[in-house]
Design an enzyme around this catalytic site. Structure first.
Site, PDB file in Angstrom:
ATOM      1  N   TYR A 180       0.824  -1.216   0.000  1.00  0.00           N
ATOM      2  CA  TYR A 180       0.000   0.000   0.000  1.00  0.00           C
ATOM      3  C   TYR A 180       0.854   1.261   0.000  1.00  0.00           C
ATOM      4  CZ  TYR A 180      -4.395  -2.424   0.133  1.00  0.00           C
ATOM      5  OH  TYR A 180      -5.466  -3.199  -0.233  1.00  0.00           O
ATOM      6  N   HIS A 220     -14.515   2.571  -2.110  1.00  0.00           N
ATOM      7  CA  HIS A 220     -13.532   1.623  -1.576  1.00  0.00           C
ATOM      8  C   HIS A 220     -12.479   2.303  -0.724  1.00  0.00           C
ATOM      9  CE1 HIS A 220     -14.763  -1.119  -5.158  1.00  0.00           C
ATOM     10  NE2 HIS A 220     -15.632  -1.162  -4.160  1.00  0.00           N
ATOM     11  N   PRO A 274     -11.837   0.739 -23.038  1.00  0.00           N
ATOM     12  CA  PRO A 274     -11.246   0.175 -24.272  1.00  0.00           C
ATOM     13  C   PRO A 274     -11.753  -1.244 -24.555  1.00  0.00           C
ATOM     14  CG  PRO A 274      -9.538   1.000 -22.772  1.00  0.00           C
ATOM     15  CD  PRO A 274     -10.831   1.031 -22.034  1.00  0.00           C
TER      16      PRO A 274
HETATM   17  C1  BV8 Z   1     -18.563  -6.676   0.472  1.00  0.00           C
HETATM   18  C2  BV8 Z   1      -9.726  -1.211  -2.305  1.00  0.00           C
HETATM   19  C3  BV8 Z   1     -19.783  -7.905   1.996  1.00  0.00           C
HETATM   20  C4  BV8 Z   1      -8.511  -2.006  -1.947  1.00  0.00           C
HETATM   21  C5  BV8 Z   1     -11.156  -2.700  -3.610  1.00  0.00           C
HETATM   22  C6  BV8 Z   1     -21.401 -10.840  -4.945  1.00  0.00           C
HETATM   23  C7  BV8 Z   1     -20.935 -11.753  -5.867  1.00  0.00           C
HETATM   24  C8  BV8 Z   1     -19.610 -12.167  -5.861  1.00  0.00           C
HETATM   25  C9  BV8 Z   1     -18.707 -11.654  -4.910  1.00  0.00           C
HETATM   26  C10 BV8 Z   1     -19.185 -10.763  -4.010  1.00  0.00           C
HETATM   27  C11 BV8 Z   1     -20.507 -10.351  -4.006  1.00  0.00           C
HETATM   28  N1  BV8 Z   1     -20.671  -9.463  -2.993  1.00  0.00           N
HETATM   29  C12 BV8 Z   1     -19.510  -9.319  -2.340  1.00  0.00           C
HETATM   30  C13 BV8 Z   1     -18.579 -10.084  -2.958  1.00  0.00           C
HETATM   31  C14 BV8 Z   1     -17.173 -10.202  -2.593  1.00  0.00           C
HETATM   32  C15 BV8 Z   1     -16.322  -9.078  -3.187  1.00  0.00           C
HETATM   33  C16 BV8 Z   1     -16.303  -9.083  -4.682  1.00  0.00           C
HETATM   34  O1  BV8 Z   1     -17.027  -8.317  -5.324  1.00  0.00           O
HETATM   35  N2  BV8 Z   1     -15.431  -9.891  -5.230  1.00  0.00           N
HETATM   36  C17 BV8 Z   1     -15.231  -9.893  -6.666  1.00  0.00           C
HETATM   37  C18 BV8 Z   1     -13.778 -10.161  -6.994  1.00  0.00           C
HETATM   38  C19 BV8 Z   1     -16.164 -10.914  -7.282  1.00  0.00           C
HETATM   39  N3  BV8 Z   1     -16.791  -7.788  -2.697  1.00  0.00           N
HETATM   40  C20 BV8 Z   1     -16.399  -7.387  -1.480  1.00  0.00           C
HETATM   41  O2  BV8 Z   1     -15.743  -8.068  -0.720  1.00  0.00           O
HETATM   42  C21 BV8 Z   1     -16.843  -5.986  -1.046  1.00  0.00           C
HETATM   43  N4  BV8 Z   1     -17.383  -6.094   0.285  1.00  0.00           N
HETATM   44  O3  BV8 Z   1     -19.318  -6.963  -0.398  1.00  0.00           O
HETATM   45  O4  BV8 Z   1     -18.782  -6.936   1.786  1.00  0.00           O
HETATM   46  C22 BV8 Z   1     -20.147  -7.829   3.404  1.00  0.00           C
HETATM   47  C23 BV8 Z   1     -21.496  -7.803   3.704  1.00  0.00           C
HETATM   48  C24 BV8 Z   1     -21.853  -7.771   5.023  1.00  0.00           C
HETATM   49  C25 BV8 Z   1     -20.871  -7.729   6.030  1.00  0.00           C
HETATM   50  C26 BV8 Z   1     -19.507  -7.720   5.685  1.00  0.00           C
HETATM   51  C27 BV8 Z   1     -19.142  -7.773   4.369  1.00  0.00           C
HETATM   52  C28 BV8 Z   1     -15.662  -5.034  -0.953  1.00  0.00           C
HETATM   53  C29 BV8 Z   1     -15.069  -4.806  -2.300  1.00  0.00           C
HETATM   54  C30 BV8 Z   1     -13.990  -3.715  -2.221  1.00  0.00           C
HETATM   55  C31 BV8 Z   1     -12.632  -4.316  -2.492  1.00  0.00           C
HETATM   56  N5  BV8 Z   1     -11.623  -3.241  -2.528  1.00  0.00           N
HETATM   57  N6  BV8 Z   1     -10.259  -1.699  -3.578  1.00  0.00           N
HETATM   58  C32 BV8 Z   1      -7.346  -1.711  -2.842  1.00  0.00           C
HETATM   59  O5  BV8 Z   1      -7.441  -0.835  -3.746  1.00  0.00           O
HETATM   60  O6  BV8 Z   1      -6.296  -2.343  -2.608  1.00  0.00           O
HETATM   61  S1  BV8 Z   1     -11.736  -3.224  -5.105  1.00  0.00           S
HETATM   62  C33 BV8 Z   1     -10.671  -2.848  -6.358  1.00  0.00           C
HETATM   63  O7  BV8 Z   1     -11.330  -3.346  -7.525  1.00  0.00           O
HETATM   64  C34 BV8 Z   1     -10.409  -1.395  -6.663  1.00  0.00           C
HETATM   65  O8  BV8 Z   1     -11.088  -0.481  -5.849  1.00  0.00           O
HETATM   66  C35 BV8 Z   1     -10.932  -1.247  -8.080  1.00  0.00           C
HETATM   67  O9  BV8 Z   1     -11.395  -0.003  -8.369  1.00  0.00           O
HETATM   68  C36 BV8 Z   1     -12.027  -2.224  -8.007  1.00  0.00           C
HETATM   69  C37 BV8 Z   1     -12.755  -2.577  -9.228  1.00  0.00           C
HETATM   70  O10 BV8 Z   1     -11.846  -2.863 -10.167  1.00  0.00           O
HETATM   71  P1  BV8 Z   1     -11.826  -1.823 -11.408  1.00  0.00           P
HETATM   72  O11 BV8 Z   1     -11.815  -0.454 -10.890  1.00  0.00           O
HETATM   73  O12 BV8 Z   1     -12.908  -2.210 -12.324  1.00  0.00           O
HETATM   74  O13 BV8 Z   1     -10.420  -2.121 -11.951  1.00  0.00           O
HETATM   75  P2  BV8 Z   1     -10.065  -3.340 -12.868  1.00  0.00           P
HETATM   76  O14 BV8 Z   1      -8.587  -3.448 -12.874  1.00  0.00           O
HETATM   77  O15 BV8 Z   1     -10.900  -4.507 -12.518  1.00  0.00           O
HETATM   78  O16 BV8 Z   1     -10.574  -2.862 -14.313  1.00  0.00           O
HETATM   79  C38 BV8 Z   1     -10.017  -1.717 -14.903  1.00  0.00           C
HETATM   80  C39 BV8 Z   1     -10.887  -1.399 -16.096  1.00  0.00           C
HETATM   81  O17 BV8 Z   1     -10.368  -0.218 -16.717  1.00  0.00           O
HETATM   82  C40 BV8 Z   1     -10.894  -2.481 -17.169  1.00  0.00           C
HETATM   83  O18 BV8 Z   1     -12.217  -2.696 -17.605  1.00  0.00           O
HETATM   84  C41 BV8 Z   1     -10.059  -1.866 -18.285  1.00  0.00           C
HETATM   85  O19 BV8 Z   1     -10.504  -2.285 -19.577  1.00  0.00           O
HETATM   86  C42 BV8 Z   1     -10.343  -0.406 -18.094  1.00  0.00           C
HETATM   87  N7  BV8 Z   1      -9.331   0.509 -18.625  1.00  0.00           N
HETATM   88  C43 BV8 Z   1      -8.001   0.302 -18.773  1.00  0.00           C
HETATM   89  N8  BV8 Z   1      -7.429   1.409 -19.295  1.00  0.00           N
HETATM   90  C44 BV8 Z   1      -8.422   2.327 -19.458  1.00  0.00           C
HETATM   91  C45 BV8 Z   1      -9.630   1.760 -19.033  1.00  0.00           C
HETATM   92  N9  BV8 Z   1     -10.797   2.412 -19.070  1.00  0.00           N
HETATM   93  C46 BV8 Z   1     -10.788   3.675 -19.546  1.00  0.00           C
HETATM   94  N10 BV8 Z   1      -9.665   4.299 -19.980  1.00  0.00           N
HETATM   95  C47 BV8 Z   1      -8.469   3.663 -19.949  1.00  0.00           C
HETATM   96  N11 BV8 Z   1      -7.350   4.288 -20.384  1.00  0.00           N
END
Ligand code: BV8
Ligand code: ZN
Length: 264
Positions: free
Chosen positions: A72, A128, A232
């Site tokens: 971090y 987040h 993209p």
């Molecule tokens: C919770 C902080 C429950 C930390 C982050 C339902 C179904 C399945 C799973 C779950 C569900 N509900 C909950 C879950 C579990 C989990 C989850 O969603 N897992 C996923 C993997 C399936 N969710 C959680 O745990 C959440 N908490 O639900 O709690 C609960 C309920 C009751 C009591 C207690 C608990 C918490 C989730 C938060 C996690 N923390 N970040 C850190 O940064 O280290 S998430 C992390 O991913 C970042 O914040 C990031 O922003 C986020 C999302 O990713 P993206 O932003 O989309 O980034 P990514 O790399 O994926 O994609 C980038 C995109 O940009 C791509 O599409 C790419 O094409 C595009 N791109 C690239 N270049 C460009 C561009 N776009 C435009 N221009 C460009 N130039």
């Protein structure tokens, strides 16, 4: 049925130009052109053995506080060395322009960086959390820390233990939301309220994989609010969109803004 577009059409312009209450949901792709690796890009150096999702958990911090803490601080240092890109600037211009005529542009971000703020946008919610704030993992006492300095960013630094809480012996932790942790209620509720009022929703630079943030656009879909994606690549959300502009936000957001405001 989504219209996947490689350039901004007059239809998209019409949807966006007259909007008065815009909500923009941003993800890591928003900061990619500033040089901040997106969340799912392959990790480098010391972290290459781990996926971001493996490190961004309470269990990982518990098991190896030095590794997670240093990851971090290294990311925070990198963010401190980069600048907002034209996409951040375009949203700030748009927010200012709408507010000057009684409208609103609400930014709801999944990003833990402060690049929207440094572009002089006001952010409605960081779903987040923020990488630049810290608190005690045991007593939640907030802690002020100087920004980390890592030069070069070639080989990430050797892991160092987190500092200890000034009140108890607990480790300090970053003020981000880890997987398995609840989102800040205030941010999430403000986001849902803004979406319920919106007459246009933009989804920029997110893979739409992380819940519950990724479900926010669904609230707009239920209300028939026009949904526009900028990415993209196609994402888990593309099918829900009215329009999906295929390209980088650093180019498409300024282009979108210039089509109806004369801001270059
Ligand atoms: C919770 C902080 C429950 C930390 C982050 C339902 C179904 C399945 C799973 C779950 C569900 N509900 C909950 C879950 C579990 C989990 C989850 O969603 N897992 C996923 C993997 C399936 N969710 C959680 O745990 C959440 N908490 O639900 O709690 C609960 C309920 C009751 C009591 C207690 C608990 C918490 C989730 C938060 C996690 N923390 N970040 C850190 O940064 O280290 S998430 C992390 O991913 C970042 O914040 C990031 O922003 C986020 C999302 O990713 P993206 O932003 O989309 O980034 P990514 O790399 O994926 O994609 C980038 C995109 O940009 C791509 O599409 C790419 O094409 C595009 N791109 C690239 N270049 C460009 C561009 N776009 C435009 N221009 C460009 N130039
Ligand atoms: Zn403490």
């Amino acid at each position: 049925m989504v219209n996947e577009l490689s350039s901004i059409t007059s239809e998209v312009q019409a949807v966006v130009r007259d909007a008065r209450r815009v909500v923009v949901l941003t993800g890591a792709g928003m900061s990619a052109e500033s040089g901040v690796p997106t969340f799912r890009e392959v990790q480098t150096g010391l972290w290459e053995r781990f996926s971001a999702e493996d490190l961004a958990t309470p269990e990982a911090f518990d098991a190896n506080p030095a590794l997670v803490w240093t990851w971090y601080r290294w990311r925070q240092a990198l963010i401190g060395q980069v600048s907002p890109n034209p996409g951040h600037m375009a949203l700030a211009h748009w927010q200012h322009r709408l507010r000057s005529t009684g409208g609103e542009l609400s930014i709801v971000t999944q990003n833990v960086d402060d690049l929207h703020e440094r572009a002089e946008s006001e952010v409605l919610g960081h779903l987040h959390g923020s990488i630049a704030v810290h608190r005690c993992i045991d007593c939640a006492e907030p802690a002020q820390l100087p920004a980390p300095q890592y030069d070069g960013f070639t080989a990430p630094p050797a892991p160092e233990e987190p500092p200890h809480c000034p009140l108890c012996t607990g480790f300090l932790r970053p003020g981000v939301v880890w997987f398995g942790e609840m989102l800040p209620m205030e941010a999430f509720e403000s986001a849902t309220a803004a979406i319920r009022q919106a007459d246009c929703i933009l989804v920029v630079g997110t893979s739409g994989m992380v819940q519950p943030a990724a479900s926010l656009p669904l609230l707009g879909l239920e209300r028939g609010t026009p949904l526009v994606e900028i990415n993209p690549e196609t994402t888990d959300l593309t099918e829900l969109m009215d329009y999906s502009l295929r390209g980088p936000s650093g180019r498409l957001l300024p282009e979108l803004l210039s089509t109806f405001s004369g801001v270059g």
